[in-house]
Scaffold this motif. Structure first.
Motif, PDB file in Angstrom:
ATOM      1  N   ARG A 165       4.516 146.122  35.451  1.00  0.00           N
ATOM      2  CA  ARG A 165       3.069 146.042  35.191  1.00  0.00           C
ATOM      3  C   ARG A 165       2.678 146.917  34.005  1.00  0.00           C
ATOM      4  N   SER A 166       3.188 148.150  33.964  1.00  0.00           N
ATOM      5  CA  SER A 166       2.833 149.048  32.863  1.00  0.00           C
ATOM      6  C   SER A 166       3.318 148.491  31.533  1.00  0.00           C
ATOM      7  N   ARG A 167       4.476 147.839  31.547  1.00  0.00           N
ATOM      8  CA  ARG A 167       4.984 147.252  30.303  1.00  0.00           C
ATOM      9  C   ARG A 167       4.094 146.114  29.830  1.00  0.00           C
ATOM     10  N   MET A 168       3.689 145.255  30.765  1.00  0.00           N
ATOM     11  CA  MET A 168       2.861 144.108  30.376  1.00  0.00           C
ATOM     12  C   MET A 168       1.466 144.543  29.933  1.00  0.00           C
ATOM     13  N   VAL A 169       0.922 145.563  30.602  1.00  0.00           N
ATOM     14  CA  VAL A 169      -0.391 146.085  30.192  1.00  0.00           C
ATOM     15  C   VAL A 169      -0.303 146.664  28.784  1.00  0.00           C
ATOM     16  N   SER A 170       0.806 147.325  28.497  1.00  0.00           N
ATOM     17  CA  SER A 170       1.011 147.880  27.162  1.00  0.00           C
ATOM     18  C   SER A 170       1.023 146.778  26.104  1.00  0.00           C
ATOM     19  N   TRP A 171       1.660 145.667  26.407  1.00  0.00           N
ATOM     20  CA  TRP A 171       1.695 144.543  25.469  1.00  0.00           C
ATOM     21  C   TRP A 171       0.315 143.901  25.353  1.00  0.00           C
ATOM     22  N   LEU A 172      -0.423 143.886  26.436  1.00  0.00           N
ATOM     23  CA  LEU A 172      -1.783 143.340  26.399  1.00  0.00           C
ATOM     24  C   LEU A 172      -2.651 144.174  25.464  1.00  0.00           C
ATOM     25  N   ILE A 173      -2.467 145.484  25.502  1.00  0.00           N
ATOM     26  CA  ILE A 173      -3.202 146.384  24.606  1.00  0.00           C
ATOM     27  C   ILE A 173      -2.795 146.129  23.155  1.00  0.00           C
ATOM     28  N   THR A 174      -1.498 145.916  22.948  1.00  0.00           N
ATOM     29  CA  THR A 174      -1.012 145.623  21.591  1.00  0.00           C
ATOM     30  C   THR A 174      -1.646 144.352  21.045  1.00  0.00           C
ATOM     31  N   LEU A 175      -1.672 143.311  21.856  1.00  0.00           N
ATOM     32  CA  LEU A 175      -2.256 142.039  21.423  1.00  0.00           C
ATOM     33  C   LEU A 175      -3.771 142.177  21.209  1.00  0.00           C
ATOM     34  N   GLU A 187      11.229 140.633  16.333  1.00  0.00           N
ATOM     35  CA  GLU A 187      11.723 141.751  17.134  1.00  0.00           C
ATOM     36  C   GLU A 187      10.764 142.060  18.281  1.00  0.00           C
ATOM     37  N   GLN A 188       9.460 142.049  17.995  1.00  0.00           N
ATOM     38  CA  GLN A 188       8.464 142.286  19.042  1.00  0.00           C
ATOM     39  C   GLN A 188       8.513 141.192  20.112  1.00  0.00           C
ATOM     40  N   SER A 189       8.630 139.953  19.656  1.00  0.00           N
ATOM     41  CA  SER A 189       8.672 138.830  20.590  1.00  0.00           C
ATOM     42  C   SER A 189       9.884 138.911  21.501  1.00  0.00           C
ATOM     43  N   ARG A 190      11.008 139.304  20.933  1.00  0.00           N
ATOM     44  CA  ARG A 190      12.238 139.436  21.717  1.00  0.00           C
ATOM     45  C   ARG A 190      12.093 140.534  22.767  1.00  0.00           C
ATOM     46  N   GLN A 191      11.489 141.665  22.371  1.00  0.00           N
ATOM     47  CA  GLN A 191      11.289 142.764  23.316  1.00  0.00           C
ATOM     48  C   GLN A 191      10.288 142.380  24.396  1.00  0.00           C
ATOM     49  N   LEU A 192       9.232 141.661  24.001  1.00  0.00           N
ATOM     50  CA  LEU A 192       8.222 141.211  24.971  1.00  0.00           C
ATOM     51  C   LEU A 192       8.843 140.286  26.012  1.00  0.00           C
ATOM     52  N   LEU A 193       9.687 139.357  25.566  1.00  0.00           N
ATOM     53  CA  LEU A 193      10.357 138.453  26.496  1.00  0.00           C
ATOM     54  C   LEU A 193      11.246 139.236  27.451  1.00  0.00           C
ATOM     55  N   PHE A 194      11.959 140.212  26.936  1.00  0.00           N
ATOM     56  CA  PHE A 194      12.824 141.054  27.770  1.00  0.00           C
ATOM     57  C   PHE A 194      12.003 141.785  28.832  1.00  0.00           C
ATOM     58  N   ASP A 195      10.863 142.349  28.429  1.00  0.00           N
ATOM     59  CA  ASP A 195      10.016 143.098  29.361  1.00  0.00           C
ATOM     60  C   ASP A 195       9.411 142.191  30.430  1.00  0.00           C
ATOM     61  N   VAL A 196       8.997 140.987  30.035  1.00  0.00           N
ATOM     62  CA  VAL A 196       8.398 140.062  31.000  1.00  0.00           C
ATOM     63  C   VAL A 196       9.452 139.547  31.979  1.00  0.00           C
ATOM     64  N   GLU A 197      10.655 139.288  31.490  1.00  0.00           N
ATOM     65  CA  GLU A 197      11.730 138.847  32.376  1.00  0.00           C
ATOM     66  C   GLU A 197      12.073 139.947  33.382  1.00  0.00           C
ATOM     67  N   HIS A 198      12.018 141.198  32.922  1.00  0.00           N
ATOM     68  CA  HIS A 198      12.256 142.338  33.819  1.00  0.00           C
ATOM     69  C   HIS A 198      11.177 142.383  34.901  1.00  0.00           C
ATOM     70  N   ALA A 199       9.917 142.201  34.499  1.00  0.00           N
ATOM     71  CA  ALA A 199       8.807 142.201  35.454  1.00  0.00           C
ATOM     72  C   ALA A 199       8.931 141.043  36.436  1.00  0.00           C
ATOM     73  N   TYR A 200       9.417 139.914  35.949  1.00  0.00           N
ATOM     74  CA  TYR A 200       9.604 138.720  36.783  1.00  0.00           C
ATOM     75  C   TYR A 200      10.631 138.987  37.882  1.00  0.00           C
ATOM     76  N   SER A 201      11.748 139.608  37.490  1.00  0.00           N
ATOM     77  CA  SER A 201      12.790 139.940  38.469  1.00  0.00           C
ATOM     78  C   SER A 201      12.280 140.956  39.477  1.00  0.00           C
TER      79      SER A 201
END
Length: 215
Positions: A165-175, A187-201
């Motif tokens: 959740r904290s990772r996704m909120v951080s990306w929401l602030i970035t956007l 590079e940002q998109s790749r990291q965002l996908l990694f973070d969202v997949e982590h949150a999904y798991s």
């Protein structure tokens, strides 16, 4: 003189691009139903854990809904489609009629509203990850989807303590800080996908441990 048909000549199902797309769509729908039936049977036999079954089932249900819209003129009901092509897939038929994974349908502790939240949040995860994989990069493309995902994610008790959740909120602030047409870098998109997949798991580990009751 009547035209003679050569036995060596390939029989074509279509003669136009429109007909070809129609048959390809029907074939895709057929494949989705078969895959869903295999998945349901594997889950019942405990060959697939709930953490893998739930997202896979949700994705197939989503793909089915999309394909059904494309062939709705040819497929008024899924029952008629399966009868026409002699498909013996009762497990898939039941899942399509229910519309949510068995983990949601049979959750003993979750109320109907919680089950609905699980299905909606799972779909939001899949939609956002697919958007990134399709190389959507602009703020006005990603921000609304991520906002909906974070909103659904936050409805679950204890989610404030989840790392995802904290990772996704951080990306929401970035956007939020970007202009509408501004795009994330690769590079940002790749990291965002990694973070969202982590949150999904993390989300499905939580569901597996709590039986989806949100406690």
């Amino acid at each position: 003189m009547s035209h003679l048909i050569s036995l060596d000549e390939e029989v074509r199902l279509y003669t136009t691009n429109a007909e070809r797309e129609r048959y390809e769509s029907l074939a895709t729908l057929y494949g989705i139903i078969v895959a869903l039936d295999y998945l349901e049977r594997a889950y019942v036999r405990d060959s697939v854990p709930a953490t893998e079954y739930s997202p896979a089932c949700t994705r197939l249900l989503s793909q089915y809904k999309t394909m059904h819209k494309l062939v709705s003129n040819d497929v008024p009901t899924i029952e008629s489609f399966m009868k026409r092509y002699r498909m013996d897939c009762p497990a898939a038929l039941h899942r399509l009629q229910v519309g949510v994974p068995a983990t949601v349908e049979h959750s003993s502790e979750a109320g109907s509203e919680t089950g609905k939240w699980v299905a909606e949040t799972t779909q939001s995860f899949i939609t956002f990850m697919d958007a990134l994989k399709l190389r959507l990069r602009a703020k006005d493309q990603l921000h609304p989807i991520l906002q909906e995902l974070v909103t659904g994610y936050a409805r679950f008790k204890g989610s404030k303590d989840w790392e995802g959740r904290s990772r996704m909120v951080s990306w929401l602030i970035t956007l939020n800080g970007m202009k509408a047409s501004e795009e994330l870098t690769d590079e940002q998109s790749r990291q965002l996908l990694f973070d969202v997949e982590h949150a999904y798991s993390e989300f499905f580990r939580y569901l597996s441990g709590s039986n989806g009751d949100g406690s």
